[in-house]
Write an enzyme that holds these catalytic residues in place. Structure first.
Site, PDB file in Angstrom:
ATOM      1  N   GLY A 262       0.779  -1.356   0.009  1.00  0.00           N
ATOM      2  CA  GLY A 262      -0.100   0.038  -0.036  1.00  0.00           C
ATOM      3  C   GLY A 262       0.718   1.195   0.005  1.00  0.00           C
ATOM      4  O   GLY A 262       0.436   2.393  -0.011  1.00  0.00           O
ATOM      5  N   GLU A 305       3.875  -6.577  -0.230  1.00  0.00           N
ATOM      6  CA  GLU A 305       3.139  -6.779  -1.031  1.00  0.00           C
ATOM      7  C   GLU A 305       2.774  -5.408  -2.020  1.00  0.00           C
ATOM      8  O   GLU A 305       1.535  -4.927  -1.867  1.00  0.00           O
ATOM      9  CB  GLU A 305       1.705  -7.413  -0.538  1.00  0.00           C
ATOM     10  CG  GLU A 305       1.791  -8.950  -0.065  1.00  0.00           C
ATOM     11  CD  GLU A 305       0.569  -9.175   0.594  1.00  0.00           C
ATOM     12  OE1 GLU A 305       0.531 -10.369   1.008  1.00  0.00           O
ATOM     13  OE2 GLU A 305      -0.378  -8.508   0.358  1.00  0.00           O
ATOM     14  N   GLY A 307       1.837  -3.065  -5.033  1.00  0.00           N
ATOM     15  CA  GLY A 307       1.158  -3.144  -6.184  1.00  0.00           C
ATOM     16  C   GLY A 307       1.232  -1.722  -7.096  1.00  0.00           C
ATOM     17  O   GLY A 307       1.907  -1.537  -7.747  1.00  0.00           O
ATOM     18  N   ARG A 308       0.636  -0.699  -6.281  1.00  0.00           N
ATOM     19  CA  ARG A 308       0.474   0.829  -6.703  1.00  0.00           C
ATOM     20  C   ARG A 308       1.826   1.212  -7.066  1.00  0.00           C
ATOM     21  O   ARG A 308       2.587   1.740  -7.950  1.00  0.00           O
ATOM     22  CB  ARG A 308      -0.359   1.492  -5.748  1.00  0.00           C
ATOM     23  CG  ARG A 308      -0.442   3.046  -6.229  1.00  0.00           C
ATOM     24  CD  ARG A 308      -0.898   3.950  -5.392  1.00  0.00           C
ATOM     25  NE  ARG A 308      -2.143   3.297  -4.442  1.00  0.00           N
ATOM     26  CZ  ARG A 308      -3.373   3.477  -4.630  1.00  0.00           C
ATOM     27  NH1 ARG A 308      -3.692   4.069  -5.807  1.00  0.00           N
ATOM     28  NH2 ARG A 308      -4.233   2.628  -3.932  1.00  0.00           N
ATOM     29  N   CYS A 375     -22.478   9.349 -19.808  1.00  0.00           N
ATOM     30  CA  CYS A 375     -23.328  10.175 -19.236  1.00  0.00           C
ATOM     31  C   CYS A 375     -23.361  10.253 -17.749  1.00  0.00           C
ATOM     32  O   CYS A 375     -24.361   9.661 -17.132  1.00  0.00           O
ATOM     33  CB  CYS A 375     -24.721   9.331 -19.792  1.00  0.00           C
ATOM     34  SG  CYS A 375     -24.680   9.360 -21.556  1.00  0.00           S
ATOM     35  N   GLU A 376     -22.376  10.682 -17.063  1.00  0.00           N
ATOM     36  CA  GLU A 376     -22.417  10.949 -15.608  1.00  0.00           C
ATOM     37  C   GLU A 376     -21.692  12.364 -15.632  1.00  0.00           C
ATOM     38  O   GLU A 376     -20.764  12.419 -16.099  1.00  0.00           O
ATOM     39  CB  GLU A 376     -21.596   9.893 -14.910  1.00  0.00           C
ATOM     40  CG  GLU A 376     -22.129   8.435 -15.070  1.00  0.00           C
ATOM     41  CD  GLU A 376     -23.241   8.422 -14.089  1.00  0.00           C
ATOM     42  OE1 GLU A 376     -23.439   8.880 -13.424  1.00  0.00           O
ATOM     43  OE2 GLU A 376     -24.036   7.399 -14.260  1.00  0.00           O
ATOM     44  N   TYR A 404      -4.738   0.271 -10.840  1.00  0.00           N
ATOM     45  CA  TYR A 404      -6.289   0.291 -10.782  1.00  0.00           C
ATOM     46  C   TYR A 404      -7.151   0.897 -11.571  1.00  0.00           C
ATOM     47  O   TYR A 404      -8.115   1.165 -11.242  1.00  0.00           O
ATOM     48  CB  TYR A 404      -6.285   0.955  -9.188  1.00  0.00           C
ATOM     49  CG  TYR A 404      -5.725   0.094  -7.981  1.00  0.00           C
ATOM     50  CD1 TYR A 404      -6.467  -1.027  -7.684  1.00  0.00           C
ATOM     51  CD2 TYR A 404      -4.573   0.399  -7.534  1.00  0.00           C
ATOM     52  CE1 TYR A 404      -5.889  -1.678  -6.660  1.00  0.00           C
ATOM     53  CE2 TYR A 404      -3.943  -0.212  -6.405  1.00  0.00           C
ATOM     54  CZ  TYR A 404      -4.642  -1.300  -6.047  1.00  0.00           C
ATOM     55  OH  TYR A 404      -4.069  -1.962  -5.200  1.00  0.00           O
TER      56      TYR A 404
END
Length: 447
Positions: A262, A305, A307-308, A375-376, A404
């Protein structure tokens, strides 16, 4: 000087050092962005947009930093486990094996990708807060380690492990009651988190494993992602090592310990510099060494661990401007991607930066809101970013797009998922083709 002018000046001062945050990024003599020896303009023409590009040199550098830091600061065995939830494909699995990385897989789908990419059993570690029967069956068949989330899961695993020929090792996931400083949606270690077991439940699970002869050899916890201060990890390590010490009195020895991952990255110029990987690894390593010394515990194998912090900086998204609109208060740049391939700004207000592909250091004329076609009203990728005058058809790159995005993408509004390419030594290799309308219809059943 106005606040707007100050922002423009700050951005222009930073552009030469940030570029697209990648190890191999440069500007050509024609003032065009080049990544991995490839012209971004040419890549967009060849593969279309939106387009995701992974720079091998940046990925390699991050993996080497983790390896080198662990060698410097942790005197016992250690391993780096790539968190597949950041982005997983067969090409990434093969890259991970080149660097001797383990693979953290959540569920049968990610396990299947790891196996298809050639990951050996001993390098596959399985997570999951509510593993299905299919997930557990795949984990028992293909994984070297299963991280157990709860007591019910442990009982279901025990039934499967009785008849398993090659039994994976088990780690128990602790909920330490301490979260890191990050967005509430990214916190996982607090007392009321959905993840893991309380210390008392961990003790129950460990005794269950002893009673039933299950191959328990490790403890695991995770407190959240995209944090910069490692101090809360020290508090959680105290909880984990106290449990290990208590269990050692009954004859169990902790062979492996994972404090998760993290560690954060800088997504925007305002967040620079990037947090140092060395700072994170040194803190964790020293805390484990000192904590084990105080409790007279042998040093376990330490597993990190990330990831990012491995993937985010290596990826860049390339979009094409389709329209420019001026409303009463805003200049809008509409691009051909957005929340379907990057939902993070809509989910938790993640901030990004962007650059034009050609002449990226041209003068900014003021802030722009960069939005997608969906359309948001929440389909706004970047807000109030100082940008130059841009014309329809120009290309933009959004750095820090490696983690991600692709893992969380969707087919909202019928969006087709973008092509993904691998850049290395001047060569561009397609690793995931662009999704087609045929792909969208493939799951439909005629009535």
């Amino acid at each position: 000087m106005s606040a707007d002018s100050s922002a423009v000046r700050r951005r222009m001062e930073l552009l030469p050092i940030t570029a697209v945050y990648q190890a191999s990024a440069e500007r050509s003599a024609a003032l065009e962005l080049v990544i991995g020896g490839c012209r971004v303009q040419a890549l967009a023409e060849q593969f279309g947009t939106p387009l995701y590009c992974f720079d091998a040199a940046t990925l390699d550098a991050a993996a080497n930093q983790y390896r080198a830091a662990l060698s410097r600061w942790y005197p016992a065995a250690s391993a780096v486990t790539y968190a597949g939830k950041a982005y997983l494909s067969r090409a990434i699995v093969r890259w991970a094996q080149r660097h001797d990385l383990w693979l953290d897989c959540t569920g049968a789908g990610e396990i299947g990708i790891a196996v298809a990419g050639g990951a050996p059993r001993e390098r596959i570690l399985v997570h999951g807060v509510n593993k299905s029967d299919e997930d557990l069956d795949a984990a028992v068949m293909y994984a070297g380690v299963i991280v157990v989330d709860n007591l019910m899961e442990l009982q279901r695993l025990a039934l499967r492990l009785r008849s398993a020929q090659n039994r994976p090792s088990l780690w128990l996931r602790l909920r330490p009651g301490v979260a890191v400083d990050t967005h509430v949606y990214r916190q996982t270690g607090q007392e009321d988190s959905k993840f893991g077991m309380s210390p008392q439940e961990v003790l129950q699970a460990a005794h269950f494993c002893q009673e039933h002869g299950l191959p328990l050899n490790g403890l695991h916890f995770h407190q959240g992602s995209q944090f910069r201060d490692p101090a809360p990890i020290g508090l959680a390590l105290h909880v984990a090592l106290d449990l290990a010490a208590e269990l050692s009195a009954s004859g169990w020895q902790m062979e492996a310990l994972s404090p998760g991952g993290g560690w954060g990255v800088a997504y925007h110029e305002d967040e620079l510099p990037h947090p140092e990987i060395e700072t994170y690894v040194r803190f964790v390593s020293q805390a484990v060494v000192e904590g084990c010394r105080q409790r007279n515990l042998p040093l376990p194998s330490l597993h990190l661990e990330p990831g990012r912090s491995l993937m985010a900086r290596a990826g860049v998204a390339v979009y094409r401007v389709g329209a420019v609109k001026q409303t009463a208060l805003r200049r809008w740049l509409f691009i051909d991607g957005g929340m379907a391939d990057n939902p993070r700004p809509a989910l938790y207000r993640a901030r990004y930066s962007a650059l034009p592909v050609t002449n990226p250091e041209r003068p900014c004329i003021g802030p722009a809101w960069i939005a997608g076609p969906y359309c948001e009203s929440g389909d706004v990728l970047i807000e109030a970013l100082p940008m130059p005058d841009l014309a329809v058809g120009e290309l933009l790159v959004v750095p820090m797009s490696g983690a991600y995005h692709l893992a969380m993408q969707s087919n909202y509004n019928g969006a087709r998922r973008p092509a993904v390419i691998w850049l290395e030594r001047g060569e561009a290799i397609l690793i995931q083709r662009r999704e087609t309308l045929v792909d969208l219809l493939a799951r439909d059943v005629d009535l």
